[in-house]
Design a protein around this motif. Structure first.
Motif, PDB file in Angstrom:
ATOM      1  N   MET A 193     -10.709  13.704  18.965  1.00 12.28           N
ATOM      2  CA  MET A 193     -11.974  13.453  18.271  1.00 12.28           C
ATOM      3  C   MET A 193     -11.722  13.181  16.791  1.00 12.28           C
ATOM      4  O   MET A 193     -12.304  12.270  16.196  1.00 12.28           O
ATOM      5  CB  MET A 193     -12.909  14.657  18.437  1.00 12.28           C
ATOM      6  CG  MET A 193     -13.535  14.783  19.813  1.00 12.28           C
ATOM      7  SD  MET A 193     -14.379  16.370  20.068  1.00 12.28           S
ATOM      8  CE  MET A 193     -15.610  16.337  18.731  1.00 12.28           C
ATOM      9  N   GLY A 194     -10.823  13.967  16.190  1.00 13.81           N
ATOM     10  CA  GLY A 194     -10.503  13.768  14.785  1.00 13.81           C
ATOM     11  C   GLY A 194      -9.806  12.451  14.520  1.00 13.81           C
ATOM     12  O   GLY A 194     -10.080  11.782  13.515  1.00 13.81           O
ATOM     13  N   VAL A 195      -8.908  12.052  15.421  1.00 19.35           N
ATOM     14  CA  VAL A 195      -8.207  10.776  15.252  1.00 19.35           C
ATOM     15  C   VAL A 195      -9.186   9.608  15.311  1.00 19.35           C
ATOM     16  O   VAL A 195      -9.152   8.685  14.481  1.00 19.35           O
ATOM     17  CB  VAL A 195      -7.114  10.628  16.324  1.00 19.35           C
ATOM     18  CG1 VAL A 195      -6.560   9.205  16.337  1.00 19.35           C
ATOM     19  CG2 VAL A 195      -5.979  11.624  16.075  1.00 19.35           C
ATOM     20  N   LEU A 196     -10.074   9.639  16.319  1.00 19.58           N
ATOM     21  CA  LEU A 196     -11.067   8.566  16.442  1.00 19.58           C
ATOM     22  C   LEU A 196     -11.992   8.536  15.226  1.00 19.58           C
ATOM     23  O   LEU A 196     -12.335   7.465  14.717  1.00 19.58           O
ATOM     24  CB  LEU A 196     -11.882   8.758  17.720  1.00 19.58           C
ATOM     25  CG  LEU A 196     -11.126   8.531  19.037  1.00 19.58           C
ATOM     26  CD1 LEU A 196     -11.978   8.941  20.229  1.00 19.58           C
ATOM     27  CD2 LEU A 196     -10.716   7.063  19.170  1.00 19.58           C
ATOM     28  N   THR A 197     -12.404   9.711  14.784  1.00 20.55           N
ATOM     29  CA  THR A 197     -13.249   9.794  13.590  1.00 20.55           C
ATOM     30  C   THR A 197     -12.535   9.200  12.382  1.00 20.55           C
ATOM     31  O   THR A 197     -13.127   8.441  11.597  1.00 20.55           O
ATOM     32  CB  THR A 197     -13.618  11.261  13.303  1.00 20.55           C
ATOM     33  OG1 THR A 197     -14.413  11.766  14.371  1.00 20.55           O
ATOM     34  CG2 THR A 197     -14.388  11.391  12.002  1.00 20.55           C
ATOM     35  N   ALA A 198     -11.265   9.523  12.247  1.00 17.56           N
ATOM     36  CA  ALA A 198     -10.504   9.081  11.082  1.00 17.56           C
ATOM     37  C   ALA A 198     -10.406   7.561  11.029  1.00 17.56           C
ATOM     38  O   ALA A 198     -10.733   6.935  10.013  1.00 17.56           O
ATOM     39  CB  ALA A 198      -9.109   9.703  11.115  1.00 17.56           C
ATOM     40  N   PHE A 199      -9.955   6.951  12.110  1.00 17.90           N
ATOM     41  CA  PHE A 199      -9.713   5.512  12.068  1.00 17.90           C
ATOM     42  C   PHE A 199     -11.008   4.709  12.038  1.00 17.90           C
ATOM     43  O   PHE A 199     -11.034   3.584  11.524  1.00 17.90           O
ATOM     44  CB  PHE A 199      -8.826   5.095  13.235  1.00 17.90           C
ATOM     45  CG  PHE A 199      -7.382   5.444  13.010  1.00 17.90           C
ATOM     46  CD1 PHE A 199      -6.610   4.738  12.096  1.00 17.90           C
ATOM     47  CD2 PHE A 199      -6.795   6.505  13.676  1.00 17.90           C
ATOM     48  CE1 PHE A 199      -5.285   5.067  11.862  1.00 17.90           C
ATOM     49  CE2 PHE A 199      -5.470   6.844  13.452  1.00 17.90           C
ATOM     50  CZ  PHE A 199      -4.708   6.124  12.543  1.00 17.90           C
TER      51      PHE A 199
END
Length: 397
Positions: free
Chosen positions: A256-262
């Motif tokens: 979830m954090g990776v998707l949010t970041a990019f």
């Protein structure tokens, strides 16, 4: 990119790593200590109230005290917060530490660091570069929050190998949180001791007062809704409703954090095409619809899928919002504007976790997700209605 901007991106990443594992560990730690979901919500409320009070204090003195000195003081408080949480086990002492410390249960950045770093970043970029710089700042934070969540799963696997209990793991990671405070303190000491002329000219709010107060009120609605969904309580719902393991939760919150970041990298490009306000609104509404649908998910797989889809959209408004606030006020007002738009947000988000904890205690249904998502959609519509004609300098040109 200037040297101070690079330092601030680095400190944002280090702090976000700590926030990432704290948000996931906090409910596990408190439940292991024997506290109820209501008490978890109450302590979450205390931490958010404390963040609001600290941010308000920063806003009150930011035009008189150097940003560097305030950041160093906040990082020292971060160190003491980690030590206290690692050493205490009783409810009310933890509430006090949560209230006066820097602990962040939301996974996002609700802390006294935020307005200070935002103001320095805004002075480090031109109008055309500002949103892209804030997007990188948000990207760094989101990626490191994801890394912090993943670290919890790795710590649990390591704990199994050495026969450590959940309490041992949590206390060790709270100590790590304190050490990260010392690391950012050292980095802040490397910032310029003499500030630029624009930073020296900081003043309290003046000509932009009405705009800032109206934005602060709107952001409070969004944050009040977000308080029902802070990462600690969302994890608690998944633990209780689906029996999610800590390792699986760690992996879920990592992605979830990776998707949010990019997704935040697209914020600056999208804003150049459709405007900052439209970027905030038209990415936020579908994200919150996905969140509300999680309440009706028939199984864990569907719930996780909806949360991952939501993560691709939910934070695209963050760099746009930060850039917008800095753009529609005069440069000397930026520190005060950043503080006064963050304080009501922290206060509003502090009220709802206790309500969410009570709702999770009284009913197995995901009422917090429905209420929080609905409030956030209401904020989006009001923002579009009230600020669609208030343009930042780069859009007027």
């Amino acid at each position: 990119m200037t040297g101070p901007a690079r330092t601030l991106l680095l400190t944002r990443g280090i702090r976000a790593f700590g926030d990432g594992f704290v948000a996931l560990l906090l409910p596990v730690y408190l439940i292991a200590l024997g506290f109820s979901p209501l008490q978890v919500g109450m302590l979450t409320t205390a931490t958010l109230l404390g963040s609001a009070a600290l941010t308000l204090a920063v806003g009150a003195v930011a035009h008189r005290v150097s940003t560097r000195r305030l950041l160093i003081a906040a990082s020292g408080l971060m160190f003491l917060t980690g030590l206290a949480f690692a050493g205490l086990g009783s409810f009310w002492p933890l509430v006090v530490v949560g209230c006066v410390g820097t602990l962040n249960p939301s996974g996002g950045d609700v802390s006294p660091f935020l307005p200070l770093e935002q103001s320095m970043l805004a002075h480090s970029a031109t109008d055309s570069e500002r949103t892209s710089l804030f997007a990188r700042y948000s990207l760094t934070g989101s990626l490191m929050v994801a890394g912090g969540a993943l670290a919890v799963g790795l710590a649990e696997q390591l704990g199994h190998h050495f026969a450590w209990s959940s309490l041992d793991i949590a206390r060790g990671m709270f100590l790590l949180y304190g050490v990260l405070g010392l690391v950012v303190m050292v980095l802040y000491r490397g910032l310029p001791a003499v500030e630029s002329d624009a930073e020296k000219a900081r003043t309290p709010l003046g000509p932009s007062r009405n705009r800032v107060f109206l934005l602060a009120g709107l952001f409070s609605i969004d944050s009040f809704g977000g308080g029902f969904l802070v990462q600690s309580l969302l994890a608690l719902y998944l633990f209780q409703h689906y029996g999610l393991s800590l390792t699986t939760a760690s992996a879920l919150f990592f992605w979830m954090g990776v998707l949010t970041a990019f997704s935040q990298l697209a914020s600056g490009r999208l804003a150049k095409k459709i405007g900052l306000v439209n970027t905030m609104v038209f990415t936020h509404i579908p994200a919150n619809i996905c969140l509300m649908l999680v309440a009706f998910a028939p199984n864990l797989t569907v719930a996780m899928g909806l949360l991952l889809v939501r993560s691709t959209l939910s934070a695209m408004d963050v760099p746009a919002r930060s850039s917008y606030v800095m753009a529609i006020v005069t440069p000397p007002e930026r520190a005060a504007a950043a503080s006064l738009t963050n304080v009501p947000r922290s206060l509003a988000s502090a009220l709802s976790p206790s309500i969410a904890g009570l709702l999770l205690t009284l009913s197995p249904f995901a009422w917090p997700l429905l209420i929080g998502g609905g409030l956030k959609i209401g904020y989006d519509l009001l923002l579009l209605l009230m600020f669609r004609t208030v343009k930042p300098p780069e859009e007027m040109r």
